[in-house]
Design a protein around this motif. Sequence first.
Motif, PDB file in Angstrom:
ATOM      1  N   GLY A  85      16.732 -30.880 -31.061  1.00  0.00           N
ATOM      2  CA  GLY A  85      17.643 -31.998 -31.284  1.00  0.00           C
ATOM      3  C   GLY A  85      18.562 -31.849 -32.466  1.00  0.00           C
ATOM      4  N   TYR A  86      18.503 -30.687 -33.153  1.00  0.00           N
ATOM      5  CA  TYR A  86      19.459 -30.343 -34.210  1.00  0.00           C
ATOM      6  C   TYR A  86      19.472 -31.310 -35.384  1.00  0.00           C
ATOM      7  CZ  TYR A  86      20.937 -27.471 -30.316  1.00  0.00           C
ATOM      8  OH  TYR A  86      20.943 -26.606 -29.252  1.00  0.00           O
ATOM      9  N   GLY A  87      18.424 -32.080 -35.551  1.00  0.00           N
ATOM     10  CA  GLY A  87      18.364 -33.006 -36.676  1.00  0.00           C
ATOM     11  C   GLY A  87      19.259 -34.219 -36.528  1.00  0.00           C
ATOM     12  N   LEU A  88      19.860 -34.393 -35.357  1.00  0.00           N
ATOM     13  CA  LEU A  88      20.727 -35.546 -35.141  1.00  0.00           C
ATOM     14  C   LEU A  88      19.887 -36.813 -34.990  1.00  0.00           C
ATOM     15  CD1 LEU A  88      23.174 -34.005 -32.521  1.00  0.00           C
ATOM     16  CD2 LEU A  88      23.682 -34.461 -34.921  1.00  0.00           C
ATOM     17  N   ALA A  89      20.379 -37.910 -35.535  1.00  0.00           N
ATOM     18  CA  ALA A  89      19.717 -39.197 -35.329  1.00  0.00           C
ATOM     19  C   ALA A  89      19.731 -39.521 -33.838  1.00  0.00           C
ATOM     20  CB  ALA A  89      20.432 -40.286 -36.117  1.00  0.00           C
ATOM     21  N   PRO A  90      18.722 -40.208 -33.329  1.00  0.00           N
ATOM     22  CA  PRO A  90      18.606 -40.443 -31.890  1.00  0.00           C
ATOM     23  C   PRO A  90      19.865 -40.996 -31.229  1.00  0.00           C
ATOM     24  CG  PRO A  90      16.560 -41.035 -32.941  1.00  0.00           C
ATOM     25  CD  PRO A  90      17.526 -40.713 -34.048  1.00  0.00           C
ATOM     26  N   ARG A  91      20.486 -42.000 -31.832  1.00  0.00           N
ATOM     27  CA  ARG A  91      21.667 -42.582 -31.197  1.00  0.00           C
ATOM     28  C   ARG A  91      22.810 -41.574 -31.152  1.00  0.00           C
ATOM     29  NH1 ARG A  91      23.722 -48.452 -32.930  1.00  0.00           N
ATOM     30  NH2 ARG A  91      21.698 -48.886 -31.955  1.00  0.00           N
ATOM     31  N   GLU A  92      23.007 -40.842 -32.243  1.00  0.00           N
ATOM     32  CA  GLU A  92      24.079 -39.843 -32.245  1.00  0.00           C
ATOM     33  C   GLU A  92      23.763 -38.716 -31.260  1.00  0.00           C
ATOM     34  OE1 GLU A  92      26.797 -37.013 -35.149  1.00  0.00           O
ATOM     35  OE2 GLU A  92      24.964 -37.905 -35.959  1.00  0.00           O
ATOM     36  N   PHE A  93      22.491 -38.329 -31.202  1.00  0.00           N
ATOM     37  CA  PHE A  93      22.109 -37.284 -30.257  1.00  0.00           C
ATOM     38  C   PHE A  93      22.493 -37.694 -28.843  1.00  0.00           C
ATOM     39  CE2 PHE A  93      19.091 -35.587 -27.171  1.00  0.00           C
ATOM     40  CZ  PHE A  93      19.231 -34.226 -27.379  1.00  0.00           C
ATOM     41  N   VAL A  94      22.148 -38.893 -28.450  1.00  0.00           N
ATOM     42  CA  VAL A  94      22.461 -39.365 -27.101  1.00  0.00           C
ATOM     43  C   VAL A  94      23.975 -39.429 -26.898  1.00  0.00           C
ATOM     44  CG1 VAL A  94      22.323 -41.358 -25.546  1.00  0.00           C
ATOM     45  CG2 VAL A  94      20.292 -40.601 -26.798  1.00  0.00           C
ATOM     46  N   GLU A  95      24.694 -39.932 -27.865  1.00  0.00           N
ATOM     47  CA  GLU A  95      26.145 -40.026 -27.741  1.00  0.00           C
ATOM     48  C   GLU A  95      26.771 -38.651 -27.559  1.00  0.00           C
ATOM     49  OE1 GLU A  95      27.414 -42.050 -31.246  1.00  0.00           O
ATOM     50  OE2 GLU A  95      26.835 -44.045 -30.521  1.00  0.00           O
ATOM     51  N   ARG A  96      26.337 -37.694 -28.382  1.00  0.00           N
ATOM     52  CA  ARG A  96      26.904 -36.343 -28.310  1.00  0.00           C
ATOM     53  C   ARG A  96      26.535 -35.664 -26.993  1.00  0.00           C
ATOM     54  NH1 ARG A  96      30.868 -36.839 -31.949  1.00  0.00           N
ATOM     55  NH2 ARG A  96      30.102 -37.172 -34.075  1.00  0.00           N
ATOM     56  N   LEU A  97      25.304 -35.876 -26.543  1.00  0.00           N
ATOM     57  CA  LEU A  97      24.881 -35.289 -25.275  1.00  0.00           C
ATOM     58  C   LEU A  97      25.724 -35.830 -24.131  1.00  0.00           C
ATOM     59  CD1 LEU A  97      22.681 -33.538 -23.771  1.00  0.00           C
ATOM     60  CD2 LEU A  97      21.478 -35.704 -23.403  1.00  0.00           C
ATOM     61  N   LEU A  98      25.908 -37.142 -24.087  1.00  0.00           N
ATOM     62  CA  LEU A  98      26.682 -37.743 -22.999  1.00  0.00           C
ATOM     63  C   LEU A  98      28.147 -37.333 -23.062  1.00  0.00           C
ATOM     64  CD1 LEU A  98      25.095 -41.315 -22.862  1.00  0.00           C
ATOM     65  CD2 LEU A  98      24.700 -39.382 -21.313  1.00  0.00           C
ATOM     66  N   GLU A  99      28.656 -37.087 -24.251  1.00  0.00           N
ATOM     67  CA  GLU A  99      30.042 -36.620 -24.383  1.00  0.00           C
ATOM     68  C   GLU A  99      30.260 -35.286 -23.688  1.00  0.00           C
ATOM     69  OE1 GLU A  99      30.824 -36.518 -28.553  1.00  0.00           O
ATOM     70  OE2 GLU A  99      31.181 -38.675 -28.719  1.00  0.00           O
ATOM     71  N   THR A 100      29.216 -34.464 -23.593  1.00  0.00           N
ATOM     72  CA  THR A 100      29.353 -33.167 -22.926  1.00  0.00           C
ATOM     73  C   THR A 100      29.459 -33.307 -21.417  1.00  0.00           C
ATOM     74  OG1 THR A 100      26.981 -32.728 -22.564  1.00  0.00           O
ATOM     75  CG2 THR A 100      27.900 -32.136 -24.722  1.00  0.00           C
ATOM     76  N   GLY A 101      29.013 -34.440 -20.891  1.00  0.00           N
ATOM     77  CA  GLY A 101      28.942 -34.622 -19.451  1.00  0.00           C
ATOM     78  C   GLY A 101      27.566 -34.356 -18.888  1.00  0.00           C
ATOM     79  N   ALA A 102      26.631 -33.938 -19.749  1.00  0.00           N
ATOM     80  CA  ALA A 102      25.252 -33.706 -19.314  1.00  0.00           C
ATOM     81  C   ALA A 102      24.501 -35.027 -19.236  1.00  0.00           C
ATOM     82  CB  ALA A 102      24.542 -32.760 -20.271  1.00  0.00           C
ATOM     83  N   VAL A 105      31.172 -28.037 -12.788  1.00  0.00           N
ATOM     84  CA  VAL A 105      30.256 -28.300 -11.675  1.00  0.00           C
ATOM     85  C   VAL A 105      30.200 -29.800 -11.410  1.00  0.00           C
ATOM     86  CG1 VAL A 105      28.868 -26.242 -12.145  1.00  0.00           C
ATOM     87  CG2 VAL A 105      28.200 -28.430 -13.176  1.00  0.00           C
ATOM     88  N   THR A 106      29.797 -30.152 -10.194  1.00  0.00           N
ATOM     89  CA  THR A 106      29.680 -31.563  -9.843  1.00  0.00           C
ATOM     90  C   THR A 106      28.232 -32.028  -9.796  1.00  0.00           C
ATOM     91  OG1 THR A 106      29.708 -31.009  -7.475  1.00  0.00           O
ATOM     92  CG2 THR A 106      31.816 -31.531  -8.520  1.00  0.00           C
ATOM     93  N   VAL A 107      27.280 -31.090  -9.843  1.00  0.00           N
ATOM     94  CA  VAL A 107      25.864 -31.453  -9.838  1.00  0.00           C
ATOM     95  C   VAL A 107      25.442 -31.865 -11.251  1.00  0.00           C
ATOM     96  CG1 VAL A 107      25.348 -29.935  -7.905  1.00  0.00           C
ATOM     97  CG2 VAL A 107      25.143 -29.067 -10.252  1.00  0.00           C
ATOM     98  N   PRO A 108      24.316 -32.570 -11.398  1.00  0.00           N
ATOM     99  CA  PRO A 108      23.854 -32.958 -12.724  1.00  0.00           C
ATOM    100  C   PRO A 108      23.559 -31.741 -13.604  1.00  0.00           C
ATOM    101  CG  PRO A 108      22.698 -34.200 -11.026  1.00  0.00           C
ATOM    102  CD  PRO A 108      23.464 -33.134 -10.323  1.00  0.00           C
ATOM    103  N   VAL A 109      23.836 -31.891 -14.887  1.00  0.00           N
ATOM    104  CA  VAL A 109      23.597 -30.829 -15.867  1.00  0.00           C
ATOM    105  C   VAL A 109      22.577 -31.315 -16.891  1.00  0.00           C
ATOM    106  CG1 VAL A 109      24.625 -29.454 -17.730  1.00  0.00           C
ATOM    107  CG2 VAL A 109      25.893 -29.819 -15.595  1.00  0.00           C
ATOM    108  N   THR A 110      21.603 -30.467 -17.179  1.00  0.00           N
ATOM    109  CA  THR A 110      20.637 -30.757 -18.238  1.00  0.00           C
ATOM    110  C   THR A 110      20.723 -29.653 -19.280  1.00  0.00           C
ATOM    111  OG1 THR A 110      18.303 -31.159 -18.758  1.00  0.00           O
ATOM    112  CG2 THR A 110      18.753 -29.682 -16.910  1.00  0.00           C
ATOM    113  N   ALA A 131      21.030 -28.910  -9.288  1.00  0.00           N
ATOM    114  CA  ALA A 131      21.255 -29.230 -10.700  1.00  0.00           C
ATOM    115  C   ALA A 131      21.455 -27.926 -11.458  1.00  0.00           C
ATOM    116  CB  ALA A 131      20.075 -30.009 -11.281  1.00  0.00           C
ATOM    117  N   VAL A 132      22.034 -28.045 -12.629  1.00  0.00           N
ATOM    118  CA  VAL A 132      22.277 -26.890 -13.500  1.00  0.00           C
ATOM    119  C   VAL A 132      21.614 -27.143 -14.837  1.00  0.00           C
ATOM    120  CG1 VAL A 132      24.063 -25.697 -14.838  1.00  0.00           C
ATOM    121  CG2 VAL A 132      24.404 -26.093 -12.397  1.00  0.00           C
ATOM    122  N   ALA A 133      20.906 -26.139 -15.341  1.00  0.00           N
ATOM    123  CA  ALA A 133      20.234 -26.242 -16.640  1.00  0.00           C
ATOM    124  C   ALA A 133      20.668 -25.091 -17.524  1.00  0.00           C
ATOM    125  CB  ALA A 133      18.714 -26.212 -16.457  1.00  0.00           C
ATOM    126  N   THR A 134      20.880 -25.370 -18.798  1.00  0.00           N
ATOM    127  CA  THR A 134      21.199 -24.308 -19.751  1.00  0.00           C
ATOM    128  C   THR A 134      19.918 -23.761 -20.376  1.00  0.00           C
ATOM    129  OG1 THR A 134      21.394 -25.704 -21.736  1.00  0.00           O
ATOM    130  CG2 THR A 134      23.335 -25.535 -20.314  1.00  0.00           C
TER     131      THR A 134
END
Length: 249
Positions: free
Chosen positions: A88-105, A77-82, A41-44
């Motif tokens: 959480g940058y003050g993002l509302a939970p649903r938007e946070f999840v949406e934006r995170l998944l958009e990155t591919g993480a 990379v093809t391994v999972p990314v975290t 896995a890869v972590a930032t």
Amino acid sequence: MTDPKTQAETLRGLHGGEMLVLPNVWDAASAEIVAEAGFPAVATASAAVSAMLGYPDGEGAPWQEMFAAAARIARVVTVPVTVDAEAGYGLAPREFVERLLETGAVGCNLEDTDHRSGGLADADEHAERIAEIRSAATGAGVPIVVNARVDTFLGDRGIPEPDRLAEAVRRGRLYREAGADCVYPIGVRRRDDLAALVTELACPVNGNVGEELDLAALRDLGVARVSYGPRFYRAALEGFRTAIGNLEG
């Protein structure tokens, strides 16, 4: 492996077997090096990514730029990314999840520091936020892996040293009950403190290498996950600085 649900499940499974070692990355090139070395896995590291972008750590960088950097990492990379998503940058939970998944993480760190005040966030409120993020991830069909960072051991967060362990246990239990997959008591330096946390929390715990805590010690203590923060980014820059200094004028 590109299916986000499968990647999230794979990342979660890595917290239950052999200790997961994560040499944190900051850009696509460093991510490729880690993946090519065979890490599963890869972590930032937020401090490294924000510095690379020209901003201070502690949510000093716009979330759009931090997530764009994460997307470039996940793309190569093809391994999972975290992603180290700070608080959480003050993002509302649903938007946070949406934006995170958009990155591919498919995973994230969430810390309980309130960057507006510089102190710790209210533990119950932070736990509720984790629960809402977990619910949003379930709704999105991707069980993202949440690594709940507990910042009580950081000396500038206002917790007296004698109280740090008990407060870390209290917060860690709240976050685990709210849906966190792993608890990350950053800044723990004493072996006895980390041993107590592993025992008391009875869940996957993220540790850091330190003077009393090399990889062998962390493995013996039952730590599930090890991360390095900006250590390798800083080492890379120091190597670059040395090389530049050795150039003839």
